[in-house]
Motif scaffolding. Sequence first.
Motif, PDB file in Angstrom:
ATOM      1  N   PHE A 195     -42.285 -57.407  33.433  1.00  0.00           N
ATOM      2  CA  PHE A 195     -43.542 -56.654  33.411  1.00  0.00           C
ATOM      3  C   PHE A 195     -44.595 -57.329  34.274  1.00  0.00           C
ATOM      4  O   PHE A 195     -45.299 -56.675  35.055  1.00  0.00           O
ATOM      5  CB  PHE A 195     -44.048 -56.537  31.972  1.00  0.00           C
ATOM      6  CG  PHE A 195     -45.320 -55.750  31.829  1.00  0.00           C
ATOM      7  CD1 PHE A 195     -45.293 -54.373  31.658  1.00  0.00           C
ATOM      8  CD2 PHE A 195     -46.560 -56.376  31.867  1.00  0.00           C
ATOM      9  CE1 PHE A 195     -46.464 -53.642  31.533  1.00  0.00           C
ATOM     10  CE2 PHE A 195     -47.738 -55.652  31.748  1.00  0.00           C
ATOM     11  CZ  PHE A 195     -47.682 -54.289  31.580  1.00  0.00           C
ATOM     12  N   GLY A 196     -44.719 -58.650  34.128  1.00  0.00           N
ATOM     13  CA  GLY A 196     -45.725 -59.368  34.899  1.00  0.00           C
ATOM     14  C   GLY A 196     -45.483 -59.299  36.390  1.00  0.00           C
ATOM     15  O   GLY A 196     -46.421 -59.089  37.173  1.00  0.00           O
ATOM     16  N   ARG A 197     -44.230 -59.450  36.806  1.00  0.00           N
ATOM     17  CA  ARG A 197     -43.917 -59.414  38.232  1.00  0.00           C
ATOM     18  C   ARG A 197     -44.127 -58.017  38.807  1.00  0.00           C
ATOM     19  O   ARG A 197     -44.664 -57.865  39.909  1.00  0.00           O
ATOM     20  CB  ARG A 197     -42.469 -59.861  38.436  1.00  0.00           C
ATOM     21  CG  ARG A 197     -42.031 -59.945  39.883  1.00  0.00           C
ATOM     22  CD  ARG A 197     -40.631 -60.523  40.021  1.00  0.00           C
ATOM     23  NE  ARG A 197     -39.657 -59.754  39.250  1.00  0.00           N
ATOM     24  CZ  ARG A 197     -39.147 -60.135  38.105  1.00  0.00           C
ATOM     25  NH1 ARG A 197     -39.519 -61.275  37.555  1.00  0.00           N
ATOM     26  NH2 ARG A 197     -38.250 -59.392  37.468  1.00  0.00           N
ATOM     27  N   SER A 198     -43.717 -57.003  38.071  1.00  0.00           N
ATOM     28  CA  SER A 198     -43.825 -55.623  38.568  1.00  0.00           C
ATOM     29  C   SER A 198     -45.257 -55.125  38.613  1.00  0.00           C
ATOM     30  O   SER A 198     -45.596 -54.278  39.447  1.00  0.00           O
ATOM     31  CB  SER A 198     -42.983 -54.691  37.689  1.00  0.00           C
ATOM     32  OG  SER A 198     -41.623 -55.076  37.682  1.00  0.00           O
ATOM     33  N   ASN A 199     -46.114 -55.636  37.716  1.00  0.00           N
ATOM     34  CA  ASN A 199     -47.502 -55.163  37.633  1.00  0.00           C
ATOM     35  C   ASN A 199     -48.508 -56.206  38.104  1.00  0.00           C
ATOM     36  O   ASN A 199     -49.702 -56.072  37.843  1.00  0.00           O
ATOM     37  CB  ASN A 199     -47.809 -54.762  36.191  1.00  0.00           C
ATOM     38  CG  ASN A 199     -47.010 -53.558  35.738  1.00  0.00           C
ATOM     39  OD1 ASN A 199     -47.370 -52.414  36.022  1.00  0.00           O
ATOM     40  ND2 ASN A 199     -45.898 -53.800  35.034  1.00  0.00           N
TER      41      ASN A 199
END
Length: 526
Positions: free
Chosen positions: A137-141
């Motif tokens: 989630f952190g990498r994608s957003n």
Amino acid sequence: MVGVAGRSKGCNTCRKRRVKCDETKPVCTRCTKAGFECLGYERARMWHHTSTAPFPAADQEAEKQKQDSALAAKHHRVSSPPPELSLIAFQGDFCFSFMFSNFIWRSYGALWLNQAAEGKLGNLALNATKALSHANFGRSNHKSDIELEGSIQYGKCLKRLATELGRGPELVKDGNQLLVPILLLIMHAASNSDRTGAIFHLKGLSRLLYICGPEAFQRQPLLNAFEAARATVLVAGLVGKQRLFFDDQRWRTVPWALDPKSKTSQSQLLDILVQIPGILQDHAKLEHVAASTASSSPELRGIIKRVEEQLVTLFEWRWQWQKVSGHQVEVDVDEQPNGLAFASLGSIGTSSQSTRLRFGHFVAATDMMLYNATMMWLLALLWKLDPFGAGQRIESCAIAATPNLQDEAWKMSFEPLRRPGSSLTVQSPAMEICRAFEWVTRHHSRAKDPTFLYLFPVGMAMSVLQLDPQNKAWVKSLLDKSPLTANYAAQGENPAGFGFYLTKQSLDPDKVQADEQIFLPHEVAA
């Protein structure tokens, strides 16, 4: 709306997310890149009663009470959620939800991924799921703090896993509980392009499975986790040309012994695929022998016989599948192809209506993709091992697998797909993979059943279609439909070392010399 201040013209998804929309139509680019479903630009209509006619006298008192109740509710209503409410408490839910929106992970981890996220498979599995979901989630957003949380959790899981694996012989008792955590850590390493970490986890996974034995994975959700692990190790075995212990009969029967009917069609196909790495290893040994000696050696004849046996088994599987699930496939006459799809599908197959396919169930499409990928391996091997006699061998295998057609139960049509043995080259199964995948790309949301090699068949098909710019562009356009699959085409066109065994003879026996290869060793290494 023109002339109305403050009225957003963005798509409904961007309005709900409260972000600026680029207003690209029919679907906005921002939603596509972020992995969200663009809900379009059409606004819901709201109807307001504007009549000035008085209510009937009998209803005036009831209407007054209704207005008073609405007014009282309005005074006590608060915004939901209040502006001052922190959403940090829901961060884990957001990350888990985002993780399950990945249809590839969802189908790969069917059953066990859900239970791991719910904490039903132990703390280590739960923490590994948190590590994967937060980092993803952190990498994608572009939320570096959340991604860091996932990385820290990943490191903690590694330490705990190392301690558990260090118990050695004691793993026989309850080591099967470590299967899901290791699979999750492999997914984490793969999503971060951590090749070293992925290889490390694969070695641990193979060791764990071998120590525990097939009896340790007979019950759900560990049975599904075992099948996911088997598919993962299979790909590594194909790349390394290393025989797998899965080709032993015990590993192909014991896990399903408690409920033989639970064995799926894809599991039966994997039973065939797991025997190919051993064939590749034995063939690699012969490559060091002089060509004149190897071509007439009993070892080579033994390898060819093993390939033929697996091809007969595969064709028998196809006949049985057609009998049980053939009604799930038909030509999609309602949706005609256009653009690249129209150019590629215009003259495929034996039916003049061979356009788009329609599958009644998602798993039927993935079954056909994996079947054709398995057939491509076996056909390519036969052309590689016996370039002048492969065609006749393939036809003989098809005849051996054909049931008694005098029996009414076996009188069936294979249209719009191909009958076993109807094609001698790898091109036809490659195109059948693409036709099935074309339907899959329009129904990713249905990916809920276990699918352990989601994109593997597509990569094999692309390795065959690389010399056909039109079809190659079509397949790439299919992959580009989703951000989750868009980068797959850029990862190379020699999946699991398949290119080493792909000869021009297997593409068109009538035009080229048998020993010419498309992939040379230095090209694959590059």
